[in-house]
Design a protein around this motif. Structure first.
Motif, PDB file in Angstrom:
ATOM      1  N   LYS A  10       0.856  -1.180   0.000  1.00  0.00           N
ATOM      2  CA  LYS A  10       0.000   0.000   0.000  1.00  0.00           C
ATOM      3  C   LYS A  10       0.891   1.229   0.000  1.00  0.00           C
ATOM      4  O   LYS A  10       1.968   1.234   0.573  1.00  0.00           O
ATOM      5  CB  LYS A  10      -0.894   0.027   1.229  1.00  0.00           C
ATOM      6  CG  LYS A  10      -1.931  -1.069   1.261  1.00  0.00           C
ATOM      7  CD  LYS A  10      -3.021  -0.754   2.255  1.00  0.00           C
ATOM      8  CE  LYS A  10      -4.057  -1.828   2.318  1.00  0.00           C
ATOM      9  NZ  LYS A  10      -4.712  -2.146   1.105  1.00  0.00           N
ATOM     10  N   THR A 123      -4.104   1.210  -7.769  1.00  0.00           N
ATOM     11  CA  THR A 123      -5.514   1.562  -7.698  1.00  0.00           C
ATOM     12  C   THR A 123      -5.721   2.574  -6.577  1.00  0.00           C
ATOM     13  O   THR A 123      -5.492   2.253  -5.403  1.00  0.00           O
ATOM     14  CB  THR A 123      -6.364   0.302  -7.429  1.00  0.00           C
ATOM     15  OG1 THR A 123      -6.030  -0.693  -8.395  1.00  0.00           O
ATOM     16  CG2 THR A 123      -7.841   0.611  -7.509  1.00  0.00           C
ATOM     17  N   THR A 125      -7.287   4.652  -3.663  1.00  0.00           N
ATOM     18  CA  THR A 125      -8.344   4.504  -2.668  1.00  0.00           C
ATOM     19  C   THR A 125      -8.502   5.877  -2.028  1.00  0.00           C
ATOM     20  O   THR A 125      -7.932   6.156  -0.991  1.00  0.00           O
ATOM     21  CB  THR A 125      -7.980   3.434  -1.627  1.00  0.00           C
ATOM     22  OG1 THR A 125      -6.715   3.758  -1.040  1.00  0.00           O
ATOM     23  CG2 THR A 125      -7.878   2.052  -2.245  1.00  0.00           C
ATOM     24  N   ASP A 134      -3.672   1.041  -3.503  1.00  0.00           N
ATOM     25  CA  ASP A 134      -3.401  -0.384  -3.360  1.00  0.00           C
ATOM     26  C   ASP A 134      -2.554  -0.742  -4.561  1.00  0.00           C
ATOM     27  O   ASP A 134      -2.818  -0.288  -5.671  1.00  0.00           O
ATOM     28  CB  ASP A 134      -4.699  -1.202  -3.392  1.00  0.00           C
ATOM     29  CG  ASP A 134      -5.511  -1.063  -2.112  1.00  0.00           C
ATOM     30  OD1 ASP A 134      -4.910  -0.878  -1.040  1.00  0.00           O
ATOM     31  OD2 ASP A 134      -6.745  -1.138  -2.191  1.00  0.00           O
TER      32      ASP A 134
END
Length: 165
Positions: A10, A123, A125, A134
């Motif tokens: 992350k 991606t 978030t 992520d």
């Protein structure tokens, strides 16, 4: 065709000026810190090597990448807002990676090799305060942590370009 593997990487914002940390399974690997709000200069340490990102100048749109004070590459963009990450290894062989937004309604970034092979997917978030990612790594042989630093920095550049109009 590559299969997508779930990873525990992350990228999380740690300050409003853009600092972020890279974690795996909740364990902090590194934190990239910006010098100040507007300069774009950022640095971190990975495996005891100092990595710095410095804009060439205000107008060029190019970011120099330094490792232990030696220039090893740059981040630049093209007219399609694809971001190119070019890196030179110890043998002075250049590799080029392309980071582009592949989402239609929702932004999603893919990092590919110059030949088009997908290597990583970031991606977002989003919350209204922070831009986190992520990360899914598609190539197990990739030195992913270093490319995640450059990719996350480039993603923030992308948001700056898009929001500037």
């Amino acid at each position: 065709m590559q299969t997508l593997e779930k990873t525990d990487f992350k990228i999380e914002n740690t300050s409003l000026k853009g600092d972020f940390k890279l974690t795996e399974k909740g364990r902090k690997i590194l934190e990239l810190k910006y010098k100040n709000w507007y300069s774009g200069v950022a640095e971190t340490y990975l495996d005891r090597e100092k990595i710095q990102l410095k804009p060439k100048n205000w107008w060029s749109g190019k970011i120099d990448i330094f490792k232990n004070s030696k220039r090893i590459g740059e981040i630049s963009h093209n007219s399609k807002l694809h971001l190119n990450i070019s890196l030179e290894n110890e043998d002075r062989i250049e590799k080029i990676y392309i980071l582009k937004n592949t989402g239609n309604w929702k932004i999603k970034f893919e990092l590919s090799s110059e030949s088009g092979e997908k290597l990583m997917i970031l991606t977002p978030t989003n919350t209204w305060k922070k831009l986190n990612f992520d990360v899914q790594v598609l190539d197990k042989n990739l030195h992913a942590e270093e490319l995640m630093i450059y990719s996350a920095y480039a993603c923030k550049l992308y948001y700056a370009y898009v929001s500037a109009g």
